[in-house]
Design a protein around this motif. Sequence first.
Motif, PDB file in Angstrom:
ATOM      1  N   TYR A   1      45.759  56.930  38.427  1.00  0.00           N
ATOM      2  CA  TYR A   1      46.886  56.504  39.398  1.00  0.00           C
ATOM      3  C   TYR A   1      46.683  57.590  40.610  1.00  0.00           C
ATOM      4  O   TYR A   1      46.774  57.073  41.809  1.00  0.00           O
ATOM      5  CB  TYR A   1      48.192  57.127  38.787  1.00  0.00           C
ATOM      6  N   MET A   2      46.056  58.556  40.808  1.00  0.00           N
ATOM      7  CA  MET A   2      45.864  59.332  41.787  1.00  0.00           C
ATOM      8  C   MET A   2      44.575  58.825  42.788  1.00  0.00           C
ATOM      9  O   MET A   2      44.661  58.895  43.877  1.00  0.00           O
ATOM     10  CB  MET A   2      45.354  60.823  41.512  1.00  0.00           C
ATOM     11  N   GLY A   3      43.695  57.806  41.946  1.00  0.00           N
ATOM     12  CA  GLY A   3      42.666  57.422  42.667  1.00  0.00           C
ATOM     13  C   GLY A   3      43.035  56.268  43.645  1.00  0.00           C
ATOM     14  O   GLY A   3      42.318  55.767  44.539  1.00  0.00           O
ATOM     15  N   CYS A   4      44.403  55.881  43.506  1.00  0.00           N
ATOM     16  CA  CYS A   4      44.952  54.858  44.291  1.00  0.00           C
ATOM     17  C   CYS A   4      45.272  55.463  45.768  1.00  0.00           C
ATOM     18  O   CYS A   4      45.442  54.589  46.707  1.00  0.00           O
ATOM     19  CB  CYS A   4      46.263  54.261  43.756  1.00  0.00           C
ATOM     20  N   GLY A   5      45.386  56.657  45.774  1.00  0.00           N
ATOM     21  CA  GLY A   5      45.624  57.455  47.297  1.00  0.00           C
ATOM     22  C   GLY A   5      47.029  57.010  47.581  1.00  0.00           C
ATOM     23  O   GLY A   5      47.383  56.958  48.906  1.00  0.00           O
ATOM     24  N   LEU A   6      48.038  56.956  46.658  1.00  0.00           N
ATOM     25  CA  LEU A   6      49.779  56.674  46.852  1.00  0.00           C
ATOM     26  C   LEU A   6      50.460  57.810  46.804  1.00  0.00           C
ATOM     27  O   LEU A   6      51.576  57.699  46.937  1.00  0.00           O
ATOM     28  CB  LEU A   6      49.798  55.426  46.153  1.00  0.00           C
ATOM     29  N   GLY A   7      49.696  59.004  46.450  1.00  0.00           N
ATOM     30  CA  GLY A   7      50.675  60.134  46.213  1.00  0.00           C
ATOM     31  C   GLY A   7      50.239  60.644  44.964  1.00  0.00           C
ATOM     32  O   GLY A   7      49.990  59.959  43.823  1.00  0.00           O
ATOM     33  N   SER A   8      50.690  62.058  44.676  1.00  0.00           N
ATOM     34  CA  SER A   8      50.628  62.419  43.244  1.00  0.00           C
ATOM     35  C   SER A   8      51.951  63.009  42.776  1.00  0.00           C
ATOM     36  O   SER A   8      52.900  63.130  43.315  1.00  0.00           O
ATOM     37  CB  SER A   8      49.683  63.852  43.403  1.00  0.00           C
ATOM     38  N   GLY A   9      51.931  62.790  41.507  1.00  0.00           N
ATOM     39  CA  GLY A   9      52.970  63.444  40.784  1.00  0.00           C
ATOM     40  C   GLY A   9      53.339  64.783  41.109  1.00  0.00           C
ATOM     41  O   GLY A   9      52.399  65.362  41.690  1.00  0.00           O
TER      42      GLY A   9
END
Length: 230
Positions: free
Chosen positions: A124-132
């Motif tokens: 999910y972080m590899g998407c570059g759309l933000g981190s939890g």
Amino acid sequence: MLGKILLKVLRLFVGFFMCSYGTICVINSSLGAAPWDVFHQGVSYRTGITIGTASIIVGLLIVIIDALLGEKIGIATVLNMIFIGIFMDIIAFNNMVPLPNNKVTGFVTLIIGMIFLSLGTVFYMGCGLGSGPRDGLMVALQKKTKKPVKLIRGCIELGALLVGIILGGKTGIGTIIAALSLGYIMQIVFKICKFDSSKINHKSIEDNVIGIRKHLNRENDMIEEVIEND
């Protein structure tokens, strides 16, 4: 364009699901709650609010800290706070993680859970759309201190655990194992996947809105140009 967006969204939600599966594995190991859950238990015990509410409030506070440390608040940050919990409920309700029969299988389940958490983070972080919230804190501190993931994540987990214990949260041997080893497992998984969380350039919600507007404007310009040529 649309195909790339759909693939990125798919990767994002696969990552969320893997993180949720990993969390349920840790819970079902029956060796003790994860460090952050001990923290949430402690907050619940001291304030009288539910553990779920405590988790949400703590998450929001960490997001604020992440923003103050310079981390962008992206779409994935918001979706993480919503869908991780939803997927956890689906996985738990459908008994997708079998309960271990003994301490050995419980330990194996715990390790598998931490591996899934690490892989889900890469996805999910590899998407570059933000981190939890908690992953964002890890990245922010990693950028500030230039220290490896294993040290930063380990310190965060131990910090959450110690505060949770002080507040009255309950622990087990699995809690200690998770606090001490999650950072190392994440570092190993990140290295295997050739993933450097500190170098991901996340897009904020504002960046995404601006990008969508630019794309729509280009589409409108192309339509107008076709109409004029006709």
